[in-house]
Write a protein that holds these residues in place. Structure first.
Motif, PDB file in Angstrom:
ATOM      1  N   GLU A 104       0.816  -1.217   0.000  1.00 43.68           N
ATOM      2  CA  GLU A 104       0.000   0.000   0.000  1.00 43.68           C
ATOM      3  C   GLU A 104       0.847   1.264   0.000  1.00 43.68           C
ATOM      4  N   ASP A 105       2.092   1.159   0.500  1.00 43.42           N
ATOM      5  CA  ASP A 105       2.970   2.316   0.654  1.00 43.42           C
ATOM      6  C   ASP A 105       4.276   2.049  -0.096  1.00 43.42           C
ATOM      7  N   ALA A 106       4.421   2.650  -1.273  1.00 41.85           N
ATOM      8  CA  ALA A 106       5.595   2.406  -2.108  1.00 41.85           C
ATOM      9  C   ALA A 106       6.900   2.818  -1.433  1.00 41.85           C
ATOM     10  N   SER A 107       6.842   3.715  -0.459  1.00 44.46           N
ATOM     11  CA  SER A 107       8.069   4.158   0.210  1.00 44.46           C
ATOM     12  C   SER A 107       8.705   3.035   1.032  1.00 44.46           C
ATOM     13  N   LYS A 108       7.976   1.988   1.305  1.00 41.77           N
ATOM     14  CA  LYS A 108       8.511   0.857   2.083  1.00 41.77           C
ATOM     15  C   LYS A 108       9.028  -0.267   1.191  1.00 41.77           C
ATOM     16  N   ALA A 109       8.822  -0.158  -0.107  1.00 40.43           N
ATOM     17  CA  ALA A 109       9.133  -1.247  -1.030  1.00 40.43           C
ATOM     18  C   ALA A 109      10.625  -1.556  -1.124  1.00 40.43           C
ATOM     19  N   ASP A 121       4.616   2.221  -8.524  1.00 38.30           N
ATOM     20  CA  ASP A 121       5.658   2.992  -7.838  1.00 38.30           C
ATOM     21  C   ASP A 121       6.545   2.067  -7.003  1.00 38.30           C
ATOM     22  N   ALA A 122       5.936   1.084  -6.353  1.00 40.79           N
ATOM     23  CA  ALA A 122       6.699   0.113  -5.567  1.00 40.79           C
ATOM     24  C   ALA A 122       7.609  -0.700  -6.485  1.00 40.79           C
ATOM     25  N   THR A 140      -2.997  -2.687  -5.799  1.00 37.57           N
ATOM     26  CA  THR A 140      -3.064  -1.393  -5.118  1.00 37.57           C
ATOM     27  C   THR A 140      -2.599  -0.287  -6.065  1.00 37.57           C
ATOM     28  N   GLU A 141      -2.951   0.934  -5.723  1.00 38.14           N
ATOM     29  CA  GLU A 141      -2.517   2.075  -6.528  1.00 38.14           C
ATOM     30  C   GLU A 141      -1.013   2.312  -6.409  1.00 38.14           C
ATOM     31  N   ALA A 142      -0.390   1.813  -5.358  1.00 35.62           N
ATOM     32  CA  ALA A 142       1.039   2.009  -5.136  1.00 35.62           C
ATOM     33  C   ALA A 142       1.905   0.992  -5.872  1.00 35.62           C
ATOM     34  N   ALA A 143       1.306   0.019  -6.519  1.00 31.95           N
ATOM     35  CA  ALA A 143       2.047  -1.111  -7.078  1.00 31.95           C
ATOM     36  C   ALA A 143       3.139  -0.705  -8.072  1.00 31.95           C
TER      37      ALA A 143
END
Length: 115
Positions: free
Chosen positions: A23-28, A54-55, A49-52
């Motif tokens: 859910e949070d690309a910054s953690k990928a 970016d992740a 998810t919408e973050a996929a």
């Protein structure tokens, strides 16, 4: 024996491929680094998810990680994933359209056969 393919490389890289819904690309990137350091370099990021994407982009910059995309249901998704750094694609099934797209993109493709 024939020449090894990129698909063989993905399949042989680790005993399992972690499937990530993020859910949070910054953690990928940190997650990918930990998985790669632990011997699980292939990482399937689902398109749930919408973050996929970016992740996926973040994971593609991690040394030792082999980023992939899952839940691919259209050629457009496969193209977007490749553009974001995916080195393989997984789908919940297969269609001739997805098979053709993977071939055209030279994308290792692992179509699902069962859940």
């Amino acid at each position: 024996m024939g020449q090894a393919t990129e698909t063989d490389f993905v399949i042989d890289a680790a005993p399992v491929i972690p499937v990530i819904v993020i859910e949070d690309a910054s953690k990928a990137a940190d997650l990918a680094a930990a998985l790669a350091a632990g011997g699980l370099p292939c990482i399937e990021i689902t398109l749930r998810t919408e973050a996929a994407l970016d992740a996926l982009n973040a994971v593609s910059a991690v040394d030792g990680a082999i980023p992939g995309v899952g839940t691919v249901v259209s050629p457009a998704q496969m193209q977007a994933a490749k553009d974001a750094g995916a080195r393989f694609a997984v789908s919940p099934g297969h269609t001739s359209t997805l098979l053709d797209a993977a071939d055209a993109l030279d994308m290792p493709y692992l179509p699902g056969a069962a859940t």
